[in-house]
Write a protein that holds these residues in place. Structure first.
Motif, PDB file in Angstrom:
ATOM      1  N   TYR A 191     -20.662  -8.863  17.783  1.00  0.00           N
ATOM      2  CA  TYR A 191     -20.799  -8.734  19.222  1.00  0.00           C
ATOM      3  C   TYR A 191     -21.582  -7.484  19.573  1.00  0.00           C
ATOM      4  CZ  TYR A 191     -17.354  -5.095  18.633  1.00  0.00           C
ATOM      5  OH  TYR A 191     -16.736  -3.949  18.223  1.00  0.00           O
ATOM      6  N   GLN A 192     -21.965  -7.427  20.826  1.00  0.00           N
ATOM      7  CA  GLN A 192     -22.568  -6.209  21.357  1.00  0.00           C
ATOM      8  C   GLN A 192     -22.122  -6.064  22.813  1.00  0.00           C
ATOM      9  OE1 GLN A 192     -26.890  -6.008  21.836  1.00  0.00           O
ATOM     10  NE2 GLN A 192     -26.832  -3.928  20.976  1.00  0.00           N
ATOM     11  N   ILE A 193     -21.818  -4.816  23.194  1.00  0.00           N
ATOM     12  CA  ILE A 193     -21.433  -4.555  24.585  1.00  0.00           C
ATOM     13  C   ILE A 193     -22.604  -3.842  25.257  1.00  0.00           C
ATOM     14  CG2 ILE A 193     -19.766  -3.393  26.101  1.00  0.00           C
ATOM     15  CD1 ILE A 193     -17.899  -3.320  23.574  1.00  0.00           C
ATOM     16  N   VAL A 194     -23.100  -4.403  26.343  1.00  0.00           N
ATOM     17  CA  VAL A 194     -24.204  -3.783  27.072  1.00  0.00           C
ATOM     18  C   VAL A 194     -23.670  -3.325  28.425  1.00  0.00           C
ATOM     19  CG1 VAL A 194     -26.563  -4.091  27.931  1.00  0.00           C
ATOM     20  CG2 VAL A 194     -25.771  -5.421  25.964  1.00  0.00           C
ATOM     21  N   VAL A 195     -23.809  -2.038  28.718  1.00  0.00           N
ATOM     22  CA  VAL A 195     -23.323  -1.532  30.002  1.00  0.00           C
ATOM     23  C   VAL A 195     -24.498  -1.098  30.854  1.00  0.00           C
ATOM     24  CG1 VAL A 195     -21.599  -0.072  31.115  1.00  0.00           C
ATOM     25  CG2 VAL A 195     -21.391  -0.579  28.695  1.00  0.00           C
ATOM     26  N   ARG A 196     -24.519  -1.591  32.083  1.00  0.00           N
ATOM     27  CA  ARG A 196     -25.587  -1.235  33.020  1.00  0.00           C
ATOM     28  C   ARG A 196     -24.944  -0.698  34.275  1.00  0.00           C
ATOM     29  NH1 ARG A 196     -26.760  -6.334  31.168  1.00  0.00           N
ATOM     30  NH2 ARG A 196     -28.653  -6.481  29.927  1.00  0.00           N
TER      31      ARG A 196
ATOM     32  N   GLU B 271     -25.360  -1.350  38.083  1.00  0.00           N
ATOM     33  CA  GLU B 271     -26.050  -2.152  39.090  1.00  0.00           C
ATOM     34  C   GLU B 271     -25.613  -1.643  40.444  1.00  0.00           C
ATOM     35  OE1 GLU B 271     -25.424  -6.221  37.819  1.00  0.00           O
ATOM     36  OE2 GLU B 271     -26.565  -5.807  35.997  1.00  0.00           O
ATOM     37  N   GLY B 272     -26.546  -1.004  41.147  1.00  0.00           N
ATOM     38  CA  GLY B 272     -26.181  -0.305  42.375  1.00  0.00           C
ATOM     39  C   GLY B 272     -25.318   0.873  41.972  1.00  0.00           C
ATOM     40  N   THR B 273     -24.087   0.922  42.474  1.00  0.00           N
ATOM     41  CA  THR B 273     -23.218   2.041  42.133  1.00  0.00           C
ATOM     42  C   THR B 273     -22.143   1.622  41.136  1.00  0.00           C
ATOM     43  OG1 THR B 273     -21.842   1.483  44.018  1.00  0.00           O
ATOM     44  CG2 THR B 273     -23.529   3.145  44.370  1.00  0.00           C
ATOM     45  N   LEU B 274     -22.105   0.343  40.776  1.00  0.00           N
ATOM     46  CA  LEU B 274     -21.020  -0.127  39.918  1.00  0.00           C
ATOM     47  C   LEU B 274     -21.457  -0.360  38.476  1.00  0.00           C
ATOM     48  CD1 LEU B 274     -18.834  -2.679  41.877  1.00  0.00           C
ATOM     49  CD2 LEU B 274     -18.282  -0.358  41.139  1.00  0.00           C
ATOM     50  N   ASP B 275     -20.554  -0.030  37.557  1.00  0.00           N
ATOM     51  CA  ASP B 275     -20.813  -0.328  36.153  1.00  0.00           C
ATOM     52  C   ASP B 275     -20.635  -1.827  35.935  1.00  0.00           C
ATOM     53  OD1 ASP B 275     -21.011   2.378  35.644  1.00  0.00           O
ATOM     54  OD2 ASP B 275     -18.885   2.566  35.154  1.00  0.00           O
ATOM     55  N   GLU B 276     -21.579  -2.425  35.212  1.00  0.00           N
ATOM     56  CA  GLU B 276     -21.469  -3.838  34.853  1.00  0.00           C
ATOM     57  C   GLU B 276     -21.518  -3.924  33.338  1.00  0.00           C
ATOM     58  OE1 GLU B 276     -20.887  -6.261  36.825  1.00  0.00           O
ATOM     59  OE2 GLU B 276     -21.258  -5.282  38.759  1.00  0.00           O
ATOM     60  N   ALA B 277     -20.522  -4.605  32.749  1.00  0.00           N
ATOM     61  CA  ALA B 277     -20.504  -4.726  31.298  1.00  0.00           C
ATOM     62  C   ALA B 277     -20.750  -6.169  30.903  1.00  0.00           C
ATOM     63  CB  ALA B 277     -19.171  -4.261  30.758  1.00  0.00           C
ATOM     64  N   GLU B 278     -21.612  -6.340  29.907  1.00  0.00           N
ATOM     65  CA  GLU B 278     -21.864  -7.670  29.365  1.00  0.00           C
ATOM     66  C   GLU B 278     -21.412  -7.674  27.907  1.00  0.00           C
ATOM     67  OE1 GLU B 278     -25.995  -8.702  29.050  1.00  0.00           O
ATOM     68  OE2 GLU B 278     -25.563 -10.781  28.464  1.00  0.00           O
ATOM     69  N   LEU B 279     -20.675  -8.699  27.541  1.00  0.00           N
ATOM     70  CA  LEU B 279     -20.238  -8.833  26.150  1.00  0.00           C
ATOM     71  C   LEU B 279     -20.994 -10.003  25.534  1.00  0.00           C
ATOM     72  CD1 LEU B 279     -18.382  -8.284  23.728  1.00  0.00           C
ATOM     73  CD2 LEU B 279     -16.669  -9.735  24.836  1.00  0.00           C
ATOM     74  N   LYS B 280     -21.831  -9.688  24.559  1.00  0.00           N
ATOM     75  CA  LYS B 280     -22.550 -10.752  23.840  1.00  0.00           C
ATOM     76  C   LYS B 280     -21.783 -11.023  22.563  1.00  0.00           C
ATOM     77  CE  LYS B 280     -27.134  -9.355  25.421  1.00  0.00           C
ATOM     78  NZ  LYS B 280     -28.463  -8.920  24.967  1.00  0.00           N
ATOM     79  N   VAL B 281     -21.375 -12.279  22.374  1.00  0.00           N
ATOM     80  CA  VAL B 281     -20.566 -12.586  21.196  1.00  0.00           C
ATOM     81  C   VAL B 281     -20.992 -13.911  20.565  1.00  0.00           C
ATOM     82  CG1 VAL B 281     -18.725 -13.581  22.631  1.00  0.00           C
ATOM     83  CG2 VAL B 281     -18.202 -12.807  20.314  1.00  0.00           C
ATOM     84  N   GLU B 282     -20.938 -13.953  19.242  1.00  0.00           N
ATOM     85  CA  GLU B 282     -21.335 -15.166  18.519  1.00  0.00           C
ATOM     86  C   GLU B 282     -20.201 -16.174  18.462  1.00  0.00           C
ATOM     87  OE1 GLU B 282     -22.746 -14.587  14.530  1.00  0.00           O
ATOM     88  OE2 GLU B 282     -24.279 -13.173  15.208  1.00  0.00           O
TER      89      GLU B 282
END
Ligand code: ADP
Ligand code: K
Ligand code: ZN
Length: 444
Positions: A356-361, A363-374
């Motif tokens: 997996y990989q966790i991508v944190v961005r 967006e505006g003022t809020l943290d958005e986390a994406e979890l990419k998983v196989e």
């Protein structure tokens, strides 16, 4: 000041108090906590030999892993019946880090938070809009009790439901707000969108912490909400928020309430104490805690100390902003997240692999986390697709359901929402000899 006599103690008297308390706490944990008896014995430290601050570097560090190994109550120095409250923070794996307080510990917690609020500009009679999360986190109840001790009117709003927060701030007219810096940005942004100007708001002071922030964010919050914001720092293991706070006069570093929490900054690689001003790991010894005292706790937070006199009159040492971490802990909307926690969740779901990989961005003022998983090879075979994309996933109810299941389990166990992206087997990044980038933090 909330406790002027203690907050302005001469350095000499402060040191005397610290040494007296250090001797007491070392003897106390050696006597009461089997873990510490073993740790000190193994390090060859005779508790009676610890007399002055010069002896401190001879003591071994306490680390987060030690808390995990003694989960849940193994580090408590008092019988469970004497523990008045339990809090918890994220652990490195599936289990949280548990902390306990006696009645006296809770009183000290309230006192240091009251000192922090007063340093931030709050006064008795003012109203606090407390938007820190209530519950197992130390933030909500910690600020709450401190504000009551100071003599404020507390509005226990907790986190979330932004629309309601905006309404309450306009209707109740609080002078002080406490929340994470990113949430303060969100509130400022939402007021702006609604055409509510900072002059119309009653807020004067903001007490912001639980995650790193910068002078740029400070400027946005100050202008957006019409406040003077200060930094509050703390961690559950030591007591919670209120270990340190900036004074509103200077806002140049946070005063650490040193009569209770003895700070050191050490080299992250060697553990050797570093001189004033040098960046290293912040380490704390609790001097007065009864339920769960800790010796030389390795916070993992990187910063520096300055003993320079402060114009506010407080004599307590100041710490700089948190400049980073020694481990891979992420802070997403104020909540600590370890990649290993995510891994533990994934291991419990047969249809996915712990690749997996966790991508944190931001967006505006809020943290958005994406979890990419196989997805697992078996599951991939079963659904009979050649590749995975958003369209393929939307069109297949099994893939759709799996994505929901992963997202729910993450939210339920870690307490943070992550957008889940399913990858076909072999698509997640693999280690190529070097260190694997499990986390891609794009906020900086
Ligand atoms: P809290 O609810 O006070 O954040 P936790 O124990 O959940 O307590 O998290 C503590 C960690 O949060 C700290 O070790 C640090 O990494 C981070 N943290 C807390 N306050 C601040 C702050 N003001 N600036 C930067 N990081 C902070
Ligand atoms: K935190
Ligand atoms: Zn000051």
């Amino acid at each position: 000041m909330y406790q002027p006599e203690l907050e302005t103690l001469s350095r000499e008297r402060l040191r005397g108090l610290q040494e007296e308390r250090l001797r007491a706490v070392v003897a106390y944990v050696y006597e009461r906590v089997p873990f510490y008896r073993r740790l000190l014995d193994e390090a060859g430290v005779d508790p009676k030999g610890v007399r002055t601050l010069e002896d401190l570097p001879r003591l071994p560090f306490t680390r987060k892993d030690h808390l995990r190994e003694n989960y849940p109550f193994g580090l408590f120095a008092v019988p469970r019946e004497e523990v008045a409250r339990i809090h918890a923070s994220s652990g490195t794996t599936g289990k949280p880090t548990v902390v306990g307080y006696t009645k006296k510990d809770l009183q000290i917690f309230a006192e240091v938070v009251a000192r922090s609020l007063a340093a931030a500009g709050a006064k008795p009679g003012m109203m606090l809009h407390n938007a820190y999360g209530y519950g197992l986190f130390t933030g909500g109840l910690g600020l709450h009790a401190g504000a009551e001790a100071l003599g404020m009117t507390v509005v226990p709003v907790s986190g979330g439901m932004t629309e309601r927060q905006l309404m309450l701030i306009q209707d109740f007219r609080p002078e002080v707000i406490s929340c994470t810096p990113s949430y303060a940005q969100t509130l400022a942004e939402e007021f702006r969108k609604r055409g509510v100007s900072p002059e119309e708001l009653s807020l004067e002071y903001a007490v912001l912490g639980a995650e790193p922030w910068t002078e740029a964010i400070r400027k946005q919050v100050d202008e957006g909400l019409g406040v003077r914001s200060t930094n509050i720092y703390g961690l559950s293991e030591i007591i919670g928020p209120g270990v340190a706070n900036e004074c509103v006069e200077e806002r140049q570093g946070s005063h650490i309430w040193e009569d209770h929490f003895l700070p050191e900054v050490v080299d992250p690689d060697t553990g050797e104490p570093l001189p004033e001003g040098k960046v290293g790991v912040l380490v704390f010894t609790t001097l007065t805690k009864e339920a769960m005292p800790l010796l030389r706790y390795w916070t993992g937070d990187l910063t520096f100390l300055t003993y320079e006199a402060c114009s506010c009159g407080r004599t307590h040492v100041r710490m700089g902003p948190i400049l980073g971490r020694t481990d891979d802990m992420l802070i997403i909307r104020g909540v600590n997240v370890y990649p290993t926690q995510v891994e533990a969740v994934l291991l419990g779901i047969p249809e996915v692999e712990p690749y997996y990989q966790i991508v944190v961005r931001r967006e505006g003022t809020l943290d958005e986390a994406e979890l990419k998983v196989e997805v697992s090879e078996a599951f991939f075979q079963e659904i009979g697709k050649k590749a995975l994309s958003d369209e393929v996933i939307e069109a297949d109810h099994r893939l759709h359901a799996l994505r929901e299941k992963v997202a729910h389990k993450i939210k339920d166990t870690i307490g943070v929402s992550m957008r889940v992206t399913l990858l076909a087997p072999g698509e997640a990044p693999r280690s190529e000899g070097g260190k694997l980038r499990r986390v891609l933090d794009l906020r900086k």
